[in-house]
Design a protein around this motif. Structure first.
Motif, PDB file in Angstrom:
ATOM      1  N   ASN A 124      57.139 -21.465  27.659  1.00  0.00           N
ATOM      2  CA  ASN A 124      57.524 -21.925  26.230  1.00  0.00           C
ATOM      3  C   ASN A 124      57.179 -20.742  25.084  1.00  0.00           C
ATOM      4  OD1 ASN A 124      57.042 -23.258  23.871  1.00  0.00           O
ATOM      5  ND2 ASN A 124      56.984 -25.198  25.097  1.00  0.00           N
ATOM      6  N   LYS A 125      58.101 -20.535  24.383  1.00  0.00           N
ATOM      7  CA  LYS A 125      57.909 -19.401  23.347  1.00  0.00           C
ATOM      8  C   LYS A 125      56.977 -19.825  22.432  1.00  0.00           C
ATOM      9  CE  LYS A 125      62.641 -17.631  23.702  1.00  0.00           C
ATOM     10  NZ  LYS A 125      63.766 -17.323  22.804  1.00  0.00           N
ATOM     11  N   ALA A 126      56.762 -21.161  21.931  1.00  0.00           N
ATOM     12  CA  ALA A 126      55.626 -21.486  20.976  1.00  0.00           C
ATOM     13  C   ALA A 126      54.276 -21.279  21.617  1.00  0.00           C
ATOM     14  CB  ALA A 126      55.761 -23.102  20.667  1.00  0.00           C
ATOM     15  N   TYR A 127      54.191 -21.468  22.978  1.00  0.00           N
ATOM     16  CA  TYR A 127      52.573 -21.329  23.676  1.00  0.00           C
ATOM     17  C   TYR A 127      52.395 -20.036  23.776  1.00  0.00           C
ATOM     18  CZ  TYR A 127      52.754 -26.294  25.053  1.00  0.00           C
ATOM     19  OH  TYR A 127      52.853 -27.769  25.122  1.00  0.00           O
ATOM     20  N   ILE A 128      53.412 -19.200  24.172  1.00  0.00           N
ATOM     21  CA  ILE A 128      53.549 -17.727  24.361  1.00  0.00           C
ATOM     22  C   ILE A 128      52.919 -17.216  23.190  1.00  0.00           C
ATOM     23  CG2 ILE A 128      54.629 -15.445  24.847  1.00  0.00           C
ATOM     24  CD1 ILE A 128      56.252 -17.097  26.726  1.00  0.00           C
ATOM     25  N   ALA A 129      53.680 -17.389  21.937  1.00  0.00           N
ATOM     26  CA  ALA A 129      53.360 -16.934  20.559  1.00  0.00           C
ATOM     27  C   ALA A 129      52.135 -17.216  20.292  1.00  0.00           C
ATOM     28  CB  ALA A 129      54.135 -17.322  19.379  1.00  0.00           C
ATOM     29  N   LEU A 130      51.410 -18.744  20.528  1.00  0.00           N
ATOM     30  CA  LEU A 130      49.966 -19.020  20.085  1.00  0.00           C
ATOM     31  C   LEU A 130      49.167 -18.278  20.827  1.00  0.00           C
ATOM     32  CD1 LEU A 130      48.381 -21.068  18.407  1.00  0.00           C
ATOM     33  CD2 LEU A 130      48.677 -22.602  20.596  1.00  0.00           C
ATOM     34  N   THR A 131      49.350 -18.142  22.227  1.00  0.00           N
ATOM     35  CA  THR A 131      48.439 -17.383  23.250  1.00  0.00           C
ATOM     36  C   THR A 131      48.363 -15.899  22.307  1.00  0.00           C
ATOM     37  OG1 THR A 131      49.027 -18.713  24.877  1.00  0.00           O
ATOM     38  CG2 THR A 131      48.137 -16.504  25.493  1.00  0.00           C
ATOM     39  N   ILE A 132      49.644 -15.108  22.370  1.00  0.00           N
ATOM     40  CA  ILE A 132      49.432 -13.805  21.744  1.00  0.00           C
ATOM     41  C   ILE A 132      48.363 -13.661  20.398  1.00  0.00           C
ATOM     42  CG2 ILE A 132      50.405 -11.959  20.822  1.00  0.00           C
ATOM     43  CD1 ILE A 132      52.775 -12.603  22.909  1.00  0.00           C
ATOM     44  N   LEU A 133      48.475 -14.742  19.662  1.00  0.00           N
ATOM     45  CA  LEU A 133      47.919 -14.893  18.244  1.00  0.00           C
ATOM     46  C   LEU A 133      46.314 -15.116  18.635  1.00  0.00           C
ATOM     47  CD1 LEU A 133      47.881 -14.964  15.279  1.00  0.00           C
ATOM     48  CD2 LEU A 133      48.366 -17.162  15.354  1.00  0.00           C
ATOM     49  N   ILE A 134      46.231 -16.012  19.313  1.00  0.00           N
ATOM     50  CA  ILE A 134      44.773 -16.050  19.846  1.00  0.00           C
ATOM     51  C   ILE A 134      43.928 -14.999  20.351  1.00  0.00           C
ATOM     52  CG2 ILE A 134      43.240 -17.549  21.149  1.00  0.00           C
ATOM     53  CD1 ILE A 134      44.788 -19.783  21.010  1.00  0.00           C
ATOM     54  N   VAL A 192      40.948 -12.897  18.696  1.00  0.00           N
ATOM     55  CA  VAL A 192      39.543 -12.590  19.452  1.00  0.00           C
ATOM     56  C   VAL A 192      39.462 -11.178  19.776  1.00  0.00           C
ATOM     57  CG1 VAL A 192      38.376 -13.340  21.776  1.00  0.00           C
ATOM     58  CG2 VAL A 192      39.817 -15.078  20.495  1.00  0.00           C
ATOM     59  N   GLY A 193      40.447 -10.528  20.342  1.00  0.00           N
ATOM     60  CA  GLY A 193      40.292  -9.276  20.405  1.00  0.00           C
ATOM     61  C   GLY A 193      39.936  -8.331  19.247  1.00  0.00           C
ATOM     62  N   GLY A 194      40.467  -8.676  18.218  1.00  0.00           N
ATOM     63  CA  GLY A 194      40.250  -7.968  17.203  1.00  0.00           C
ATOM     64  C   GLY A 194      38.914  -8.001  16.560  1.00  0.00           C
ATOM     65  N   TYR A 195      38.263  -9.446  16.602  1.00  0.00           N
ATOM     66  CA  TYR A 195      36.996  -9.764  16.341  1.00  0.00           C
ATOM     67  C   TYR A 195      36.031  -8.884  17.200  1.00  0.00           C
ATOM     68  CZ  TYR A 195      32.635 -12.523  16.088  1.00  0.00           C
ATOM     69  OH  TYR A 195      31.167 -12.658  15.977  1.00  0.00           O
ATOM     70  N   PHE A 196      36.250  -8.851  18.539  1.00  0.00           N
ATOM     71  CA  PHE A 196      35.154  -8.197  19.282  1.00  0.00           C
ATOM     72  C   PHE A 196      35.416  -6.818  19.017  1.00  0.00           C
ATOM     73  CE2 PHE A 196      34.977 -12.100  21.732  1.00  0.00           C
ATOM     74  CZ  PHE A 196      33.877 -12.321  21.976  1.00  0.00           C
ATOM     75  N   THR A 197      36.530  -6.400  18.894  1.00  0.00           N
ATOM     76  CA  THR A 197      36.661  -4.907  18.646  1.00  0.00           C
ATOM     77  C   THR A 197      35.979  -4.156  17.162  1.00  0.00           C
ATOM     78  OG1 THR A 197      38.877  -4.795  19.726  1.00  0.00           O
ATOM     79  CG2 THR A 197      38.577  -2.775  18.233  1.00  0.00           C
ATOM     80  N   ALA A 217      40.283 -25.546  25.305  1.00  0.00           N
ATOM     81  CA  ALA A 217      41.868 -25.142  25.109  1.00  0.00           C
ATOM     82  C   ALA A 217      42.715 -25.266  26.082  1.00  0.00           C
ATOM     83  CB  ALA A 217      41.709 -23.503  24.424  1.00  0.00           C
ATOM     84  N   ILE A 218      42.228 -24.793  27.340  1.00  0.00           N
ATOM     85  CA  ILE A 218      42.898 -24.802  28.481  1.00  0.00           C
ATOM     86  C   ILE A 218      43.220 -26.281  28.858  1.00  0.00           C
ATOM     87  CG2 ILE A 218      42.815 -24.619  30.893  1.00  0.00           C
ATOM     88  CD1 ILE A 218      41.159 -22.095  30.600  1.00  0.00           C
ATOM     89  N   VAL A 219      42.167 -27.243  28.835  1.00  0.00           N
ATOM     90  CA  VAL A 219      42.310 -28.620  28.920  1.00  0.00           C
ATOM     91  C   VAL A 219      43.531 -29.307  27.903  1.00  0.00           C
ATOM     92  CG1 VAL A 219      41.316 -30.987  28.675  1.00  0.00           C
ATOM     93  CG2 VAL A 219      40.203 -29.133  29.756  1.00  0.00           C
ATOM     94  N   ALA A 220      43.296 -28.691  26.818  1.00  0.00           N
ATOM     95  CA  ALA A 220      44.633 -29.301  25.922  1.00  0.00           C
ATOM     96  C   ALA A 220      45.833 -28.766  26.121  1.00  0.00           C
ATOM     97  CB  ALA A 220      44.112 -28.822  24.148  1.00  0.00           C
ATOM     98  N   LEU A 221      46.000 -27.721  26.675  1.00  0.00           N
ATOM     99  CA  LEU A 221      47.223 -27.089  27.067  1.00  0.00           C
ATOM    100  C   LEU A 221      47.664 -27.927  28.458  1.00  0.00           C
ATOM    101  CD1 LEU A 221      46.937 -23.315  26.808  1.00  0.00           C
ATOM    102  CD2 LEU A 221      48.333 -24.811  25.445  1.00  0.00           C
ATOM    103  N   ILE A 222      46.950 -28.142  29.332  1.00  0.00           N
ATOM    104  CA  ILE A 222      47.298 -28.877  30.527  1.00  0.00           C
ATOM    105  C   ILE A 222      47.692 -30.595  30.115  1.00  0.00           C
ATOM    106  CG2 ILE A 222      46.138 -30.002  32.808  1.00  0.00           C
ATOM    107  CD1 ILE A 222      44.419 -27.599  32.982  1.00  0.00           C
TER     108      ILE A 222
END
Length: 421
Positions: free
Chosen positions: A194-204, A208-213, A160-165
Motif C-alpha cells: 500500500n503506497k499510503a502505508y509506505i509513505a507514512l512509514t517513510i515519513l515516520i 524519528v531518525g532525524g530526531y535521534f540524529t 502503531a503496529i496494532v493499529a496497522l494490523i
C-alpha cells in the motif's frame, strides 16, 4: 507654676525617649546566622575540627558549655596564646592535651563572625549522625530512573503496529461482507504494498531518525553523568561531607585562577601522615562493591613512597594518574575564580551535591545552553561587591526601586566574547 510643670514634663519625656531608644537598640542586637557560620567554618575551621568527633583538634559539640566565659572563648579564637599565658585552667589543659600545639589565631574574625560560627556548631550538634545506610546509594552515570522516554517510545511503536494490523483486518472484513452481499469489491492491497502505508512509514522513520540524529549531534562531546574509575578510591563524601574539609583546602586554585587544580600528593599527606588507617563509615562503589578504605590509603603511601610504620619517605614518589571528569571544549573560556570570588557561587552549583558523592560524576551537562540559562536567571550579589562597582546605572536603579536585582545577563554574561575567544 504651669511653666514649672511644663519643664518637668519635658524632662520626663526626654528621659522616657532616651530609655525607649536604649531599649530598641538592645532589642535590635544582631542575631547570629548559622548559614554564614557554616561558610566561615568550612573555610577556616573544618581542616582541623569536626562538630561531632575529634580530629586534629577537639570535637566542637558543646564547646560553649566547656568555657566559663563566652568572652574568653572569643579571645581564645582570636588569639589562643593570650588565654594560655593568662593561665586559664581549661585553656592550659587543652594546650597540654594536644601536645602543646597552640591553635592558630583568627584576629580577622569579628565577634559577629564568631557568634555565627558558634550558632552553626550549635545547630549542627543537634543533627543525628548515627543514622547510616546499609549499602551504597550512588549509581553509575547514565542511569536515570525518572526518564521513561524509552518506555513511552516502545509503547507507541507497539500501538502503531496494532493499529496497522487492525486496519488490515477491517479491510478484509469489509471484503468478506461485500462478497456475501454479492457486491463487486476489488481485492484489498496488502499493507506492505500500500503506497499510503509506505509513505507514512517513510515519513515516520524520517522524523524519528532525524530526531535521534540531531540529539546525537547536539550531545557530541558532552559527558553528563560520566563517572570514570580512579586509580585510588577517593570519597568526597568522607572528606568534604563527613569531615567537612573545605573544598578550597584541596582545590586552592578555584578562588585564585582559571583552574581549580587537582591537589598534589603533598596536600593529601598533610593529613595522612597521621591518618594512616580508615575508620569511617563503610564505603561502596557505584556497583555495590565494598571498598577497603585503609587499602586505598596505602595506595597513596605507595605512590609517594611513604612508610607508615616509620613515618618516613623511603623511596621516590610518582604522580597519581587521576582521570579528569569535567572537560570543556578548547574554544570555551571558563574562569573558576571569577565565578567563586566575583559571582559568589558555591561548588555545588556546577558540580552538584559533591559532599554526598563517594565517586564523583559529572552532575551538569555543561553545555552552552545550560550556561546561558544559568546566566539569564542567576542574580549576582550586586551590593557590597567591588567587582560590580563600575555599573553605576544599575546601582542607581536599585536605589530608586526601578529594579530589585541584577542578573548575570544584565552585566554582559551572555555576550559571545565572554566565553569564546
Amino acid at each position: 507654676m504651669y511653666r514649672r510643670v511644663s519643664i518637668l514634663m519635658r524632662k520626663h519625656f526626654v528621659s522616657v525617649l532616651v530609655l525607649c531608644v536604649a531599649l530598641i537598640a538592645s532589642l535590635s542586637v544582631r542575631a547570629a546566622d548559622p548559614a554564614k557560620g557554616k561558610a566561615l567554618f568550612q573555610q577556616n575551621c573544618a581542616s582541623c575540627h569536626n562538630v561531632h568527633k575529634k580530629v586534629t583538634g577537639p570535637a566542637l559539640k558543646g564547646v560553649e558549655e566547656r568555657w566559663s566565659d563566652k568572652k574568653l572563648l572569643h579571645q581564645w579564637i582570636h588569639n589562643s596564646g593570650s588565654v594560655i599565658a593568662a593561665g586559664d585552667p581549661y585553656a592550659v589543659a587543652l594546650f597540654n592535651e594536644y601536645g602543646k600545639q597552640a591553635m592558630p589565631g583568627f584576629p580577622s574574625f569579628s565577634d559577629a563572625d564568631i557568634d555565627d560560627i558558634l550558632a552553626y556548631i550549635d545547630a549542627e550538634s543537634k543533627v543525628d549522625v548515627t543514622a547510616k545506610t546499609d549499602g551504597p546509594t550512588a549509581t553509575k552515570g547514565g542511569e536515570d530512573s525518572g526518564n521513561n522516554s524509552l518506555l513511552f517510545g516502545i509503547i507507541t511503536l507497539i500501538l502503531a503496529i496494532v493499529a496497522l494490523i487492525l486496519m488490515q483486518i477491517n479491510s478484509n472484513l469489509n471484503k468478506l461482507a461485500a462478497d456475501k452481499d454479492g457486491l463487486a469489491v476489488s481485492e484489498p492491497v496488502p499493507f506492505y504494498k500500500n503506497k499510503a502505508y509506505i509513505a507514512l512509514t517513510i515519513l515516520i522513520l524520517f522524523v524519528v531518525g532525524g530526531y535521534f540524529t540531531i540529539n546525537g549531534a547536539i550531545g557530541l562531546g558532552r559527558q553528563k553523568d560520566y563517572m570514570p574509575e580512579q586509580p585510588i578510591f577517593y570519597s568526597h563524601k568522607v572528606h568534604a561531607g563527613i569531615n567537612q574539609i573545605s573544598c578550597l583546602y584541596c582545590h586552592a586554585g578555584a578562588e585564585k585562577s582559571k583552574h581549580a587544580m587537582i591537589p598534589s600528593e603533598n596536600i593529601c599527606m598533610n593529613c595522612h601522615k597521621t591518618i594512616t588507617d580508615y575508620n569511617g563509615p563503610e564505603l561502596f562503589t557505584a556497583e555495590g562493591k565494598k571498598v577497603n578504605g585503609s587499602a586505598e590509603i596505602q595506595k597513596l603511601f605507595d605512590a609517594v613512597g611513604f612508610d607508615k610504620e616509620t613515618k618516613t619517605y623511603t623511596k621516590p614518589g610518582k604522580p597519581i594518574e587521576w582521570t579528569k571528569i569535567h572537560n570543556l571544549p578548547d574554544h570555551v573560556y571558563f574562569n573558576h575564580s571569577q565565578h567563586v570570588v566575583a559571582g559568589k557561587q558555591q561548588c555545588q552549583t556546577c558540580h552538584g551535591a559533591i559532599t554526598e558523592m563517594d565517586e564523583v560524576h559529572q552532575f551538569a551537562e555543561l553545555s552552552m545552553g545550560w550556561c546561558v540559562n544559568c546566566h539569564r536567571t542567576t542574580k549576582v550579589q550586586f551590593a557590597d561587591n567591588k567587582y560590580y562597582s563600575i555599573f553605576e546605572q544599575f546601582h542607581q536603579q536599585v536605589k530608586e526601586g526601578k529594579i530589585d536585582s541584577v542578573t548575570v545577563e544584565m552585566v554582559g554574561g551572555t555576550e559571545c566574547q565572554k566565553c569564546h575567544y
